[in-house]
Design a protein around this motif. Sequence first.
Motif, PDB file in Angstrom:
ATOM      1  N   TYR A  88      34.830  44.278  34.846  1.00  0.00           N
ATOM      2  CA  TYR A  88      35.900  45.163  34.372  1.00  0.00           C
ATOM      3  C   TYR A  88      36.099  45.073  32.856  1.00  0.00           C
ATOM      4  O   TYR A  88      37.085  45.586  32.328  1.00  0.00           O
ATOM      5  N   TYR A 143      43.070  48.523  34.813  1.00  0.00           N
ATOM      6  CA  TYR A 143      42.763  47.244  35.471  1.00  0.00           C
ATOM      7  C   TYR A 143      43.851  46.195  35.226  1.00  0.00           C
ATOM      8  O   TYR A 143      43.643  45.009  35.458  1.00  0.00           O
ATOM      9  N   THR A 186      44.812  43.694  38.133  1.00  0.00           N
ATOM     10  CA  THR A 186      43.759  42.699  38.404  1.00  0.00           C
ATOM     11  C   THR A 186      43.730  41.665  37.276  1.00  0.00           C
ATOM     12  O   THR A 186      43.617  40.457  37.521  1.00  0.00           O
TER      13      THR A 186
END
Lengths: 485, 488
Positions: free
Chosen positions: A116, A139, A142
């Motif tokens: 990512y 993201y 996360t």
Amino acid sequence: MRKTTVTSALIVAMTALWFSATPQVPASPSKIAYPPLGWKVPLGESYRQVLDNGLVAYIAEDHALPYFQLSGIVRYGEICDPAGKEGISSLLTSIMRLGGTAAYHSDTLDAIIDLYAMHVSVSASDTRVTFSCACLSEYMDTCLYILSQVLFHPAFEEKKVKKETSLFLEAIAHRFDNPDPVLDAAYEKAMYRDGQNSLLPFPETIGRITRKDLVDLHKKIFRTENMIVAASGSFSKRNLAQKLAVLFPKASAGAESVYPEIAVKPIAKCIVVNKPITQSYIRMGLPLFKRPNDDFYAVQLLNTVLGGEGFTSRLGSKVRSNEGLAYVVYSSAGSNYVYPATFFIEFQTKNETASRAIALSLEEVKRIRESGITDEELSHAKKVLIDGFPSMFRSPADIVDNYADNEFLKRPANHYAVYPDKVNALTKADVLAAAKKYLDPANITYTIVGDTAAVFRADTIAGFSLRSQKPRVAVGVADSLFRAK
Amino acid sequence: MKKAFLIPLLLLVSTSAFAYDINVPVTYDTLKNGMRIIVVPDTNVAIVSCRLYYFVGSMYEQFSRSGLSHMYEHMMFKGTHRLNTSDFAKESVWLAKIDSVDKIIFSLKSHGIFDTSAQTVKLRKEISGFMEKERAYIKKDEIWELYMGNGGTHLNAWTADDMTAYIVTLPKNKVELFYWIESDRMSNPVFREFYSEREVVLEERRMRYENQPANRFFEYLNSLFYLAHPYRLPTIGWKSDIENYTIQDLSSHVKQFYTPDNAVIILVGNIDPKKAVADIKHYFGAIPRAATPKQEVVTREPQPIGETRFTVRDDAAPQIDMMFHTPGYDNDDLYKLDVLESILSGRSGRLYDRLVNREDLCTGAEAENAVRLNNGYFEINASLKKDTDPAKVEKIIKEEIAALAKTPPSVREMERIKNTIRMSFVSNLRSLEGLSDRLAWFERLGSWKAMLQYPDRIAAIKPEDVPAIVKKYIDFDKATVGVLLQKQ
């Protein structure tokens, strides 16, 4: 033909008109009429929150780009490392990031972070431990979860502890390949003697560190009440606050980390470390103070004029510009809220001109101490210290980072707002008083890293002799100087 | 033929490869004299990053004069007819005397009589005497003082092989100061304190290269890698060249390259593009083009006919470095090589995973695709642990490359690369100064627009493109290999 003449005349007339209507370039920069800036130092209070878990967080929404970043400061530092286990905080922070977590094996963690394109890091310096993460905003959840895993649930996988320890030892083996780190280490030793800030990690101190030591230290310092965070990016402030309140543990009544007492206690008048290089790396140090201290701003102005401001400073003019003796020459007035800082002059010059450059620097120290600074220098130094503020607070990220740092240093919330007034109130007399108080040439400690033979061969320059300082000569980076406690 | 009038061109470009729109509102203009202008407004800040880039650097230099662009990077701070002087008319008398002696030194040098000769030493002493007289009229470092006294930050300059930049970030109300100073520096430079500044550059060289073992290693390696192209010259210049620079050398270099037709101004920050263009025209519009148009470098690297190997023992962490020739800009293969770089680099990249994590031979490993205007290179670097045999590392690198030449990268690897490019793109937009340098770099290569097209061009690359690109460029039989070993 006639037509051409008319056209030419018209062109001439139009050109004359254009010139008369076009403002001239001002004759000098001082003639430029600048519009008002219309900008004030932003205040931090509106960004500050104490979350439900007790975490102090400065949060700013910034939807200009799909980006998220968070940084944090933990009250602890390498100077707090237990005696005989120097290097433990550096090792701890690297293993927290690389040694897996309760939820992820280390390889999986690396793979997710890379997949990512996130940045997640934890590191230690002498008076603080810092952590940060950044990612594309999609993201963020996360990334935050991973950061919380790294900070609060590190797994300390045995294999990774071993691996990171071996990489740390490799780094220690090569830390003195370049002259700058040798000068740093020798200077700290010269000025602080056995202060914890001058102690270096060695293979034997690393060898004493066990996995249990790392686990215990982590438990001791990574506590919500011992940290401050700053976050900015494209998110909802409320939403992020809720997430942080869940992902960071609840603050307990635990006390803040305590820093050891450190004092400036020079070990010798002059230390020369032998290294077979073509230049001498030189630092001339003087004791200063721990902040807060009322003299701080006067010392900053003094430093700006003497050598803190690149080319225009007196040292820059004399040592670099006039004589061509150094590429880098500057002075620095340390700012430290944990232990007393030092004031130093630093430069690199070929070994043969080491004494000459020291003599020139000393002349400037004496001159500023005897005659102070001029009105023009005072005015310029104030501008240098104040007018760069718009660049310091350019984005919401800057605002929250600066104010988190401000609170970590326990400065008042209005620190930046009142800073210009404090600096502007100072006079030439204040700066002269600071020079007399802190820049006594008799108190200077000289630290030199260079080719000893070449340095001493050229030590005949009028005005200064290194030999007369009765230097302690270290044979190299393996010298006991660096191990002394 | 060059356009002879102003062509305002406002481009609001959004990237299409992303799931979101990012507008980069670029205003691009060209003055009559060929000077280019790029403005990117950002009203969220109270500052403007102001940068003037000249498209000159060490690739335009020759043997005996390497590093002149870098020398001029220093000399640009020495002022003009109006800056750094209290009375230019009086100062000129001494400048002329210095100049006349410098001409003799220049002439001696062309006959092979160097700066260390008794004759030249005597002449330099004469110059020092004139210099002392001139000093009475020098206002030290006024340019620096003006910028710093007006809220300037990030004040500096830098030189690369193909570009030199003069940079400062100013409060939004002080940008006119940048136009004033830079137009004056472009029109009326004065080479004050030339000989003492030459000594400063020599000190810089000692600091950056002579006393930094790893930098010294790379300087030599680069010069071995490029056989024909002037990329082999170090940007800072060889020591003997610096020691023998004359004012005449610098003067002809400056006349040739530091002109508006070889420059771009880039402003990023809180600024009105329309007004900025008008102001730049006002300050720079009358400055003439170079008398002779710039000659581009025509030399291209010949195909290597074998391996070049270089082993050094020094006080430095051991490492192995492998360099492979790649084409100049623009070439589709360069984008594929960027993908290859990403596959090999990073903590979960193939090199680190194999050499550091699994084999425990190295402390780090990565690849770099260095894009250059004429001829680039692809580089693989591994930092070795103390007792590691470099031959073993070399063998493993070859195995990893062979695997990539045979089997395309995984879907996950390609996903990682695309995310990395997206993150990098967004990150670059966060810094005014960083965005300015990126725009300048792409403009130097051809057009700033390529910066915005970059993510799409990477996204278009398929896994099956990778083996072909590996086979085409990563040829170990024609590599330049440097091995740096710890001195015993």
